[in-house]
Design a protein around this motif. Structure first.
Motif, mmCIF file in Angstrom:
data_model
loop_
_atom_site.group_PDB
_atom_site.id
_atom_site.type_symbol
_atom_site.label_atom_id
_atom_site.label_comp_id
_atom_site.label_asym_id
_atom_site.label_seq_id
_atom_site.Cartn_x
_atom_site.Cartn_y
_atom_site.Cartn_z
ATOM 1 N N GLN A 1 1.974 -1.117 8.941
ATOM 2 C CA GLN A 1 0.883 0.139 8.881
ATOM 3 C C GLN A 1 -0.044 0.449 9.976
ATOM 4 O OE1 GLN A 1 0.532 2.168 6.694
ATOM 5 N NE2 GLN A 1 1.558 1.819 5.211
ATOM 6 N N ASN A 2 -0.090 1.212 10.595
ATOM 7 C CA ASN A 2 -0.623 1.413 12.064
ATOM 8 C C ASN A 2 -0.292 -0.231 13.517
ATOM 9 O OD1 ASN A 2 -2.192 1.896 14.403
ATOM 10 N ND2 ASN A 2 -3.830 1.645 12.860
ATOM 11 N N PRO B 1 2.980 3.870 12.340
ATOM 12 C CA PRO B 1 3.162 2.716 13.349
ATOM 13 C C PRO B 1 3.486 2.799 14.618
ATOM 14 C CG PRO B 1 5.130 3.154 11.471
ATOM 15 C CD PRO B 1 4.481 4.553 11.614
ATOM 16 N N THR C 1 5.769 -3.549 4.921
ATOM 17 C CA THR C 1 5.286 -2.079 5.491
ATOM 18 C C THR C 1 4.631 -2.688 6.802
ATOM 19 O OG1 THR C 1 3.959 -0.609 4.887
ATOM 20 C CG2 THR C 1 2.899 -2.118 4.494
ATOM 21 N N LYS D 1 -0.204 4.187 1.382
ATOM 22 C CA LYS D 1 -0.707 4.747 2.836
ATOM 23 C C LYS D 1 0.518 4.475 3.277
ATOM 24 C CE LYS D 1 -5.005 3.398 2.668
ATOM 25 N NZ LYS D 1 -6.241 2.220 3.762
ATOM 26 N N LYS D 2 0.605 5.818 4.929
ATOM 27 C CA LYS D 2 1.523 5.985 5.292
ATOM 28 C C LYS D 2 0.769 5.900 7.104
ATOM 29 C CE LYS D 2 4.731 6.011 2.415
ATOM 30 N NZ LYS D 2 5.648 5.218 2.166
ATOM 31 N N GLU D 3 0.232 5.033 7.097
ATOM 32 C CA GLU D 3 -0.386 4.965 9.012
ATOM 33 C C GLU D 3 0.531 4.817 9.950
ATOM 34 O OE1 GLU D 3 -3.165 2.393 9.021
ATOM 35 O OE2 GLU D 3 -4.493 3.269 7.357
ATOM 36 N N ASN E 1 7.553 3.168 7.582
ATOM 37 C CA ASN E 1 6.682 2.390 7.381
ATOM 38 C C ASN E 1 7.333 1.183 6.285
ATOM 39 O OD1 ASN E 1 4.880 5.051 6.869
ATOM 40 N ND2 ASN E 1 3.629 3.503 7.234
ATOM 41 N N THR F 1 0.793 -1.239 -0.030
ATOM 42 C CA THR F 1 0.048 0.181 0.109
ATOM 43 C C THR F 1 1.043 1.387 -0.093
ATOM 44 O OG1 THR F 1 -1.098 1.106 1.095
ATOM 45 C CG2 THR F 1 -0.163 -0.267 2.545
#
Length: 179
Positions: free
Chosen positions: A70-71, A21, A68, A17-19, A49, A15
């Protein structure tokens, strides 16, 4: 058949996305694969990420994986021409990992991990040994010219002989051949 899709020019694997971590999982982890309670070392390097890593087992590694974080979700995968691995995990509140992994379409299982910089695998020299009562390896087989080859042949007398048992499908075996 394994579904596959590739897109040229993408700079991400799972993804874009860059939520933020939930945690940095860089380091050494004690991993348990649940199908047979086998142990492995998870080695991960996380940069924001981006995640790179592998799983080391007594008989080899799971290759060079990328993915990655993500969160609270971890994604790692690789394809080396022979093996397609996908690892997914959750970073739990206690900072352990719990997840699933797939090897192609033929294997799926759960795994867990806890950070443990001191964890080590069994000594690899304990994996291959002669059975009790045997002092040496002995075998014979026809070569490509149908001539019998044996370790007792005079051409091997007082020489070092390396016997490697491998699978041509096994990337760790091929690495060992180069080494």
């Amino acid at each position: 058949v394994l579904p596959f899709r590739a897109e040229f020019g993408k700079s991400f694997r799972f993804t874009e996305k860059k939520e933020k971590p939930f945690a940095d999982i860089s380091g050494k982890w004690e991993v348990t694969f649940w199908s047979d309670s086998s142990k492995a070392i998870g080695e991960f390097v996380q940069n924001k990420n981006n995640l790179k890593g592998t799983f080391l087992t007594p008989t080899g590694d799971y290759r060079y994986m990328e993915g990655t974080v993500q969160n609270d979700s971890v994604f790692l995968s690789c394809f080396d021409g022979s093996h397609a691995f996908l690892f997914k995990a959750k970073i739990n509140a206690d900072k352990t990992l719990s997840g699933e992994w797939w090897s192609g379409i033929h294997h799926h299982e759960e795994w867990t991990a806890k950070r443990n910089e001191n964890f080590s695998l069994p000594n690899p020299d304990t994996l291959t040994f002669l059975k009790k009562g045997f002092e040496k390896i002995s075998f014979s087989f026809p070569n490509i010219d149908s001539k019998i080859v044996s370790l007792e042949d005079g051409r091997y007398k007082n020489k070092v002989v390396i016997v490697q048992i491998l699978g041509t499908w096994c990337p760790n075996c091929m690495d060992e051949s180069d080494f």
